[in-house]
Design a protein around this motif. Structure first.
Motif, PDB file in Angstrom:
ATOM      1  N   LYS A  69      21.068  40.410  35.903  1.00  0.00           N
ATOM      2  CA  LYS A  69      22.046  40.313  34.744  1.00  0.00           C
ATOM      3  C   LYS A  69      21.296  39.419  33.656  1.00  0.00           C
ATOM      4  O   LYS A  69      20.214  38.945  33.841  1.00  0.00           O
ATOM      5  N   TYR A  70      21.922  39.582  32.413  1.00  0.00           N
ATOM      6  CA  TYR A  70      21.393  39.073  31.151  1.00  0.00           C
ATOM      7  C   TYR A  70      22.038  37.633  31.421  1.00  0.00           C
ATOM      8  O   TYR A  70      23.017  37.324  32.039  1.00  0.00           O
ATOM      9  N   LYS A 151      13.579  35.544  28.890  1.00  0.00           N
ATOM     10  CA  LYS A 151      13.260  35.682  27.402  1.00  0.00           C
ATOM     11  C   LYS A 151      14.346  36.137  26.651  1.00  0.00           C
ATOM     12  O   LYS A 151      15.182  36.849  26.809  1.00  0.00           O
ATOM     13  N   LEU A 152      14.380  35.328  25.480  1.00  0.00           N
ATOM     14  CA  LEU A 152      15.393  35.491  24.372  1.00  0.00           C
ATOM     15  C   LEU A 152      15.180  36.842  23.859  1.00  0.00           C
ATOM     16  O   LEU A 152      14.083  37.150  23.288  1.00  0.00           O
ATOM     17  N   VAL A 153      16.310  37.523  23.657  1.00  0.00           N
ATOM     18  CA  VAL A 153      16.215  39.004  23.146  1.00  0.00           C
ATOM     19  C   VAL A 153      17.359  39.278  22.134  1.00  0.00           C
ATOM     20  O   VAL A 153      17.367  39.967  21.320  1.00  0.00           O
ATOM     21  N   ASN A 171      25.922  45.138  22.350  1.00  0.00           N
ATOM     22  CA  ASN A 171      24.627  45.152  21.328  1.00  0.00           C
ATOM     23  C   ASN A 171      23.510  44.082  22.155  1.00  0.00           C
ATOM     24  O   ASN A 171      22.573  44.516  22.000  1.00  0.00           O
ATOM     25  N   ALA A 172      24.008  43.132  22.687  1.00  0.00           N
ATOM     26  CA  ALA A 172      23.081  42.100  23.174  1.00  0.00           C
ATOM     27  C   ALA A 172      22.494  42.673  24.402  1.00  0.00           C
ATOM     28  O   ALA A 172      21.333  42.284  24.844  1.00  0.00           O
ATOM     29  N   GLN A 178      19.061  44.767  20.088  1.00  0.00           N
ATOM     30  CA  GLN A 178      18.902  43.298  20.425  1.00  0.00           C
ATOM     31  C   GLN A 178      17.712  42.956  19.152  1.00  0.00           C
ATOM     32  O   GLN A 178      16.808  43.318  18.908  1.00  0.00           O
ATOM     33  N   PHE A 179      18.116  41.898  18.502  1.00  0.00           N
ATOM     34  CA  PHE A 179      17.460  41.524  17.494  1.00  0.00           C
ATOM     35  C   PHE A 179      16.015  40.953  17.711  1.00  0.00           C
ATOM     36  O   PHE A 179      15.401  41.623  16.848  1.00  0.00           O
TER      37      PHE A 179
END
Length: 201
Positions: A69-70, A151-153, A171-172, A178-179
């Protein structure tokens, strides 16, 4: 020139409610069970289940890997009105809980310090400070989304109703929205028009 204008617009405000450290409401900008990761659901049995105690961030990442999971990290303060709203009104909702519990390891970290902090907040203080400094948290709530490897996404600043929060969550977990994933692709030379549009979304 068109590309420069489009990229500069990525820093423009979006429409959600957030509060900065001075207590001023401001538009949001765009920008998720080990012994030290205590999972609780103080809000409700049907809403979002959060880990409230984190003494080692690697334990959260290990849990995310295990469950594939995220990670949703809710960075909040005790004085933040939008934080209180989303915690008391939105996260307890069944539809929000179903989505976030299925897709994320959900973590709450209190960033400010008060005399009334409970044992979980006190135990998490070191990690909260590290997160605040490393990811430059300046407005609340800030939601940081990490992949299962830590990792930040993605980043979302501010809160909204249940539909808003679910949309932001979708969106995340979508690499096309993902920004930081899109930002990395742009820096690597991808100037695709669709990528630029999604950077602004």
């Amino acid at each position: 020139m068109k590309i420069i204008i489009i990229i500069s617009m990525a820093a423009m405000p979006m429409f959600a409610i957030a509060q900065n450290k001075k207590g001023n409401a401001k538009p949001a900008t765009k920008t998720v069970a080990k012994p030290t990761a205590k999972k609780e659901n103080k809000e409700t049995e049907v809403g979002v289940r959060f880990i409230h105690k984190v003494t080692n961030w690697n334990d959260v990442v290990s849990e995310a890997k295990k469950e594939n999971k995220y990670i949703l990290l809710d960075c909040f303060t005790t004085w933040c009105g939008p934080c209180k709203y989303v915690s008391s009104k939105i996260f307890p909702m069944k539809n929000v809980g179903s989505f976030y519990n299925e897709n994320f390891i959900n973590v709450k970290l209190q960033i400010d310090e008060t005399a009334k902090d409970n044992a979980d907040v006190l135990a998490s203080r070191k990690v909260a400070k590290e997160i605040e400094d490393k990811y430059q948290i300046a407005a609340y709530p800030t939601f940081l989304i990490f992949d299962k490897n830590g990792k930040l996404v993605h980043r979302v600043v501010g809160a909204g109703d249940d539909n808003y929060m679910i949309e932001k969550g979708k969106n995340a977990i979508d690499p096309n929205h993902q920004f930081y994933t899109l930002q990395d692709k742009y820096r690597q030379g991808n100037k695709d028009e669709k990528l630029l549009i999604n950077l602004l979304d």
